[in-house]
Enzyme design. Structure first.
Site, PDB file in Angstrom:
ATOM      1  CG  ASP A 135       3.890  12.448   5.029  1.00 42.20           C
ATOM      2  OD1 ASP A 135       3.805  12.147   6.238  1.00 42.20           O
ATOM      3  OD2 ASP A 135       4.789  13.167   4.555  1.00 42.20           O
TER       4      ASP A 135
ATOM      5  CE  LYS B 297       5.249   5.250   7.068  1.00 43.08           C
ATOM      6  NZ  LYS B 297       4.620   6.403   7.625  1.00 43.08           N
TER       7      LYS B 297
ATOM      8  CE1 TYR C 257      -3.409   2.779   8.458  1.00 43.31           C
ATOM      9  CE2 TYR C 257      -3.430   4.556   6.847  1.00 43.31           C
ATOM     10  CZ  TYR C 257      -3.142   4.097   8.117  1.00 43.31           C
ATOM     11  OH  TYR C 257      -2.588   4.941   9.030  1.00 43.31           O
TER      12      TYR C 257
ATOM     13  CD  GLU D 211      -2.530  -1.148   2.717  1.00 37.70           C
ATOM     14  OE1 GLU D 211      -2.307  -0.253   3.555  1.00 37.70           O
ATOM     15  OE2 GLU D 211      -3.298  -2.100   2.920  1.00 37.70           O
TER      16      GLU D 211
ATOM     17  CB  CYS E  95       8.826  50.918   3.440  1.00 38.34           C
ATOM     18  SG  CYS E  95       9.809  49.489   2.992  1.00 38.34           S
TER      19      CYS E  95
ATOM     20  CB  CYS F 275      10.148  47.456   7.337  1.00 41.14           C
ATOM     21  SG  CYS F 275      10.189  49.220   6.951  1.00 41.14           S
TER      22      CYS F 275
ATOM     23  CB  CYS G 122      13.776  48.385   6.193  1.00 46.06           C
ATOM     24  SG  CYS G 122      12.914  48.067   4.641  1.00 46.06           S
TER      25      CYS G 122
ATOM     26  CE  LYS H 120       9.874   7.356   6.952  1.00 48.87           C
ATOM     27  NZ  LYS H 120       8.968   8.283   7.626  1.00 48.87           N
TER      28      LYS H 120
ATOM     29  CB  CYS I 100      12.756  52.426   3.618  1.00 52.23           C
ATOM     30  SG  CYS I 100      12.157  51.666   5.125  1.00 52.23           S
TER      31      CYS I 100
END
Ligand code: IVH
Length: 688
Positions: free
Chosen positions: A112, A110, A220, A108, A425, A419, A401, A307, A404
């Site tokens: 996630d 797997k 499952y 089957e 800005c 910022c 920043c 895996k 600016c």
């Protein structure tokens, strides 16, 4: 009569739900489905004595928050041994064949996501428990009921009186991407991958949030006493017949070669699946042989997970860019020496924030491992310290920043730097205008990102209100525009004045106020003036608005510059109110209502129902109010005041009965169900 009708509606809706979500073969239209659902909702509201927690109406969830009870699993939820090596997998097969001889395996995918145990008693969903530590988990039943592919009642009658169906709750990529886009818009932290998103969603306290998150569930495994099956394939087949969504990818394999072929196929083909997988699970099919093989303390000896390797590449981190978004949030982005990864060339990877960089001790010049997180956005997972240059220096995160020069700030509870120079800005100014004109907000056609930048560079716009002062003659001489485009732009700006209030509210770009929140705010307050006058306490009364959002709204409105922009938008003639909707009846004409407490439907839906039938909603109990509709947990003060003023008090059921004669309840903006793709068509190996 009514009772029988309720039962028929419940059965009918469940069948159509199954045909739509599990079989992908709907027999009726979404509209017909919604009609039946609304009929059932109205009947259930009028007859709480016939309540059933497994009614299909429960699939939309509730906004009541719930604490999760910890409950013990009747049958423990074990984990699986796993391996990344085919060689080890072959040892596993050899060991099994030494002990029980040649045997069949079921291979089957797997999945996630996050494991769940669904307990069924007499064919009805009784409880749903997360894996927890394997012995006990959280009771998340209300949330699980919102997953449309999970049957609330089973089909046929061959199921055991009590059993548990186990599987994986998944968030398909489509839902994951949509949610992360919304979270990004609202300045919230993103889910790292669909697994975290699925697990995080299941732990949401309001099931109505879960209902909108687009989760799915693939089952499952059965657990129970004396189950009437001798093989896993027979059990899975029965589960599918009872209405569970099982995987089409499972295959019966007879030897190592077939198992290897299954793995090789899915290692590639999984990229085409609509959800994340991280391997293949190989299980002995025959239950007698499973008993013979037994368990270790943690896992069965008759199954193993192979895996898939997350695809990784090693490359050099050349430099780091800092991007400033429209909210001022700073995101560090890694510039990498180009490298091939999962079929694409990767040149950039997200670094999230300063903490993430410090955690991995990432430095410019390092060789770093890049992975595709959840197969989507590349991220750096590790530094190859062995290759670190001798003169390497720890990375100094920026303090001002990059656009600016304003010193950056950190807000409590937020990982990102910001910022704070909102009105000066450049990327913030341009970002806000681009947000305002986008399709889901004001939908101003002909004005794209580049044109907005052009207008800004030429000093024609500094904020969203400036758009409404533009004239074609100012635009026409600009490069790439010309008279025709200039006129088109001015026309679509003019047309945008008719865009509904909720989209304008979204377009303002208030932190955390995404599309959905804007809709709820508009439904609740109806006018921008009412919203602007609202206190913090009044703001959190609106659906889905918590303290964080309320504070962001207050902060936005406290800013003088923002208030000036709002007044200019008002003068330009934009929609500052919710447009009146079509009336369903005039049953409540001339009557005014106050709605208070919690109901089986949301308060805003109830208010909309009042208006659709010609009634008026008022905010507080006074002599002008005809009815107070009292829900659960309404404060005693309100009741006292209503009694004193002679205001009639109605329960939700009484109110529903009042409008029942006037016709069926009008649909609220029920979300259209989304069609999920079925798994891949069958491949090699014998079907079972
Ligand atoms: S069987 C006793 N089958 O993987 C064995 N598990 O690492 C029970 N998982 O907790 C699990 N896909 O959450 C099984 N097709 C599949 C699976 C699967 C994903 C998850 C499950 C389990 C974990 C073990």
């Amino acid at each position: 009569m009514t009772r029988a009708r309720i039962e028929i509606l419940r059965k009918t809706l469940e069948r159509h739900n199954y045909l739509y979500y599990v079989e992908n073969q709907p027999e009726i239209s979404d509209f017909e489905f919604d009609q039946l659902m609304h009929e059932l909702q109205a009947l259930e509201a009028a007859h709480p004595e016939w309540d059933d927690p497994n009614s299909p109406t429960r699939r939309v969830g509730s906004d009541l928050t719930s604490e999760f009870q910890t409950v013990e699993h009747r049958f423990p939820m074990l984990s699986l041994g796993n391996t990344y090596s085919l060689e080890e997998l072959h040892y596993f097969i050899e060991r099994i064949e030494r002990e029980v001889g040649e045997t069949e395996y079921v291979c089957e995918l797997k999945f996630d996501g996050t494991a769940i145990s669904l307990c069924y008693e007499n064919g009805a969903l009784l409880r749903a428990i997360t894996r927890g530590d394997g012995r006990q988990g959280d009771d998340v039943t209300a949330n699980i009921r919102t997953i449309r592919t999970i049957p609330l009642h089973l089909q046929g009658d061959t199921w055991p009186a009590y059993f548990e169906m186990r599987g994986e709750v998944l968030m398909p990529y489509a839902s994951f991407d949509k949610i992360n886009r919304e979270r990004e818009e609202q300045g919230e932290s993103l889910f790292a991958n669909p697994r975290n998103a699925a697990a995080g969603t299941l732990k949401q306290q309001a099931s109505s949030v879960v209902a909108r998150r687009g989760l799915d569930c693939i089952l499952y495994q059965l657990a129970g006493d004396n189950l009437p099956f001798t093989t896993h394939t027979a059990a899975l087949q029965a589960a599918a017949q009872w209405g569970f969504k099982t995987s089409d990818a499972a295959r019966l394999c007879h030897n190592r070669e077939e198992i290897d072929a299954f793995i090789a196929y899915w290692d590639e083909a999984r990229r085409t699946l609509p959800f994340a997988t991280d391997g293949v699970v190989i299980k002995v099919n025959d239950f007698a042989r499973r008993r013979q093989l037994g368990f270790t303390s943690k896992a069965p000896k008759w199954a193993v997970a192979y895996k898939f390797k997350a695809e990784q590449a090693l490359t050099r981190l050349e430099s780091i860019d800092y991007q400033v978004g429209r909210t001022g949030a700073v995101t560090p982005v890694a510039n990498l020496a180009p490298v091939q990864l999962a079929g694409t060339t990767v040149k950039r990877a997200t670094l999230h924030n300063a903490e993430q960089i410090a955690l991995l001790d990432i430095r410019v010049g390092d060789m770093v491992y890049v992975e595709k997180g959840g197969e989507i956005i590349p991220k750096i997972t590790e530094v190859e310290l062995a290759e670190r240059p001798a003169d390497s220096q720890p990375l100094q995160y920026i303090t001002v920043c990059p656009e600016c020069g304003t010193p950056l700030v950190r807000y409590e509870g937020e990982a990102k730097h910001y910022c704070p120079n909102q009105s000066g800005c450049r990327p913030q100014i341009i970002g806000r205008i681009i947000h305002f004109i986008r399709r889901k907000a004001m939908d101003i056609e002909g004005l794209g990102e580049e044109t907005v930048e052009l207008l800004y560079e030429n000093g024609l716009v500094r904020d969203i209100a400036d758009l409404y002062r533009l004239q074609a003659a100012q635009l026409a001489p600009l490069p790439r525009l010309g008279e025709k485009s200039a006129e088109n732009i001015i026309r679509s700006i003019r047309l945008s004045k008719q865009v509904p209030f909720e989209r304008l509210l979204f377009g303002l770009g208030i932190r955390f106020v995404g599309e959905t929140t804007a809709r709820y705010l508009a439904d609740h307050f109806r006018t921008l003036d009412a919203l602007m006058a609202a206190s913090r306490e009044e703001l959190v009364e609106a659906e889905e608005v918590g303290e964080k959002i309320a504070d962001a709204i207050l902060e936005y409105l406290a800013d003088e510059e923002n208030r000036r922009i709002i007044e200019q938008l008002r003068a330009a003639g934009l929609q500052f109110e919710v447009a009146e909707r079509e009336k369903a009846s005039t049953a409540l004409a001339g009557k005014s209502f106050v709605v208070s407490g919690k109901f089986t439907i949301s308060r805003d839906e109830l208010k909309q129902t009042i208006e659709k039938h010609g009634g008026r909603n008022l905010a507080a109990v006074s002599g002008n109010v005809d009815y107070l509709i009292a829900g659960e947990k309404m404060g005693p003060e309100k009741r006292k005041k209503a009694e004193k003023l002679g205001v009639a008090i109605l329960s939700e059921e009484e109110f529903m009965a009042m409008i029942a004669e006037a016709g069926p309840m009008v649909a609220s903006e029920a979300e259209a169900p989304v069609m999920e793709q079925k798994n891949e068509p069958p491949i090699q190996g014998s079907l079972f």
